[in-house]
Motif scaffolding. Structure first.
Motif, short mmCIF file in Angstrom:
data_model
loop_
_atom_site.label_atom_id
_atom_site.label_comp_id
_atom_site.label_asym_id
_atom_site.label_seq_id
_atom_site.Cartn_x
_atom_site.Cartn_y
_atom_site.Cartn_z
N LEU A 11 -2.40 40.57 -58.92
CA LEU A 11 -1.42 39.90 -59.78
C LEU A 11 -2.06 39.62 -61.13
CD1 LEU A 11 1.26 38.35 -60.23
CD2 LEU A 11 0.14 36.36 -59.22
N VAL A 12 -1.36 39.99 -62.19
CA VAL A 12 -1.89 39.79 -63.54
C VAL A 12 -0.72 39.43 -64.46
CG1 VAL A 12 -1.67 42.23 -64.15
CG2 VAL A 12 -3.37 40.81 -65.31
N GLN A 13 -1.02 38.70 -65.50
CA GLN A 13 0.00 38.36 -66.48
C GLN A 13 0.23 39.54 -67.43
OE1 GLN A 13 -1.25 34.70 -68.39
NE2 GLN A 13 -0.09 33.47 -66.93
N ALA A 14 1.41 39.58 -68.01
CA ALA A 14 1.72 40.62 -68.98
C ALA A 14 0.68 40.61 -70.10
CB ALA A 14 3.11 40.40 -69.55
N GLY A 15 0.26 41.80 -70.47
CA GLY A 15 -0.79 41.93 -71.47
C GLY A 15 -2.18 42.04 -70.89
N GLY A 16 -2.31 41.77 -69.61
CA GLY A 16 -3.60 41.82 -68.95
C GLY A 16 -3.99 43.21 -68.52
N SER A 17 -5.11 43.29 -67.80
CA SER A 17 -5.68 44.58 -67.39
C SER A 17 -6.06 44.55 -65.91
CB SER A 17 -6.93 44.91 -68.21
OG SER A 17 -6.64 45.00 -69.59
N GLU A 88 7.27 45.84 -66.10
CA GLU A 88 7.83 47.07 -65.54
C GLU A 88 6.76 47.96 -64.93
OE1 GLU A 88 8.32 45.86 -68.63
OE2 GLU A 88 8.39 47.47 -70.13
N ASP A 89 5.50 47.61 -65.06
CA ASP A 89 4.42 48.34 -64.37
C ASP A 89 4.26 47.86 -62.93
OD1 ASP A 89 2.52 48.19 -67.40
OD2 ASP A 89 3.61 49.92 -66.61
N THR A 90 4.98 46.82 -62.55
CA THR A 90 4.91 46.31 -61.19
C THR A 90 5.34 47.38 -60.19
OG1 THR A 90 5.28 44.02 -61.84
CG2 THR A 90 5.87 44.62 -59.59
N ALA A 91 4.48 47.67 -59.23
CA ALA A 91 4.74 48.74 -58.27
C ALA A 91 3.61 48.79 -57.25
CB ALA A 91 4.85 50.09 -58.97
N TRP A 107 -3.05 61.45 -49.44
CA TRP A 107 -2.50 60.26 -50.08
C TRP A 107 -3.18 59.01 -49.54
CZ3 TRP A 107 1.46 60.29 -53.77
CH2 TRP A 107 2.04 61.53 -54.00
N GLY A 108 -3.32 58.03 -50.42
CA GLY A 108 -3.83 56.74 -49.99
C GLY A 108 -2.71 55.88 -49.44
N GLN A 109 -3.08 54.69 -49.00
CA GLN A 109 -2.12 53.79 -48.38
C GLN A 109 -1.39 52.94 -49.41
OE1 GLN A 109 -5.27 53.11 -48.73
NE2 GLN A 109 -5.29 50.98 -49.43
N GLY A 110 -1.87 52.92 -50.64
CA GLY A 110 -1.21 52.17 -51.70
C GLY A 110 -1.84 50.82 -51.94
N THR A 111 -1.76 50.38 -53.19
CA THR A 111 -2.24 49.05 -53.56
C THR A 111 -1.20 48.42 -54.49
OG1 THR A 111 -4.11 47.79 -54.46
CG2 THR A 111 -3.60 49.89 -55.54
N GLN A 112 -0.90 47.16 -54.24
CA GLN A 112 0.16 46.47 -54.98
C GLN A 112 -0.36 45.98 -56.32
OE1 GLN A 112 3.57 45.77 -54.08
NE2 GLN A 112 3.63 45.15 -56.23
N VAL A 113 0.40 46.28 -57.36
CA VAL A 113 0.14 45.73 -58.70
C VAL A 113 1.38 44.95 -59.11
CG1 VAL A 113 -0.18 46.29 -61.13
CG2 VAL A 113 -1.46 47.55 -59.38
N THR A 114 1.19 43.69 -59.43
CA THR A 114 2.30 42.83 -59.86
C THR A 114 1.96 42.24 -61.22
OG1 THR A 114 2.82 42.27 -57.56
CG2 THR A 114 3.74 40.87 -59.28
N VAL A 115 2.85 42.45 -62.17
CA VAL A 115 2.65 41.95 -63.52
C VAL A 115 3.72 40.90 -63.80
CG1 VAL A 115 2.41 42.54 -65.95
CG2 VAL A 115 1.78 44.21 -64.19
N SER A 116 3.29 39.68 -64.04
CA SER A 116 4.23 38.60 -64.30
C SER A 116 4.49 38.46 -65.80
CB SER A 116 3.67 37.29 -63.74
OG SER A 116 2.47 36.95 -64.40
N SER A 117 5.69 38.03 -66.12
CA SER A 117 6.06 37.89 -67.54
C SER A 117 5.73 36.51 -68.06
CB SER A 117 7.55 38.16 -67.70
OG SER A 117 8.31 37.29 -66.89
#
Length: 117
Positions: A11-17, A88-91, A107-117
């Motif tokens: 989980l990261v805030q918008a503008g983060g990396s 919108e990069d949340t996926a 294919w990998g199992q996936g990793t969640q990326v969540t970007v908060s506004s």
């Protein structure tokens, strides 16, 4: 048996990396590595790819200039640095490896990326 394991999501805030990594176990003999993402309620999208030998890269327009894909031959790992993240990069992000362009066998199992506004 080849396995791909992603890491680095969160989980990261918008503008983060964030920096995603995808480690492969086993002999993949792959020429291409790529990242895809599955946004909530949408179809899976291509994000970026890299050729394993030459290192040529290609990006979706939506991430061009913000994401950078790279590979580490010695560690058999593909990485993706994601900067200036947007909500919108949340996926769920998936890595993939394959011998032919557009045909990814692993294919990998996936990793969640969540970007908060």
């Amino acid at each position: 048996q080849v396995q791909l394991v992603e890491s680095g999501g969160g989980l990261v805030q918008a503008g983060g990396s964030l920096r995603l990594s995808c480690a492969a176990s086993g002999r993949t003999f792959s020429n291409y590595a790529a990242w895809f993402r599955l946004p909530p309620g949408k179809q899976r999208d291509f994000v970026a790819r890299i050729t394993w030998t030459g290192g040529s890269t290609y990006y979706a327009d939506s991430v061009k200039g913000r994401f950078t894909i790279s590979r580490d031959n010695a560690k058999n790992t593909v990485n993706m640095q994601m900067n200036s993240l947007k909500p919108e990069d949340t996926a769920v992000y998936y890595c993939a490896r394959g011998r032919a362009l557009g045909a990814y066998e692993y294919w990998g199992q996936g990793t969640q990326v969540t970007v908060s506004s």
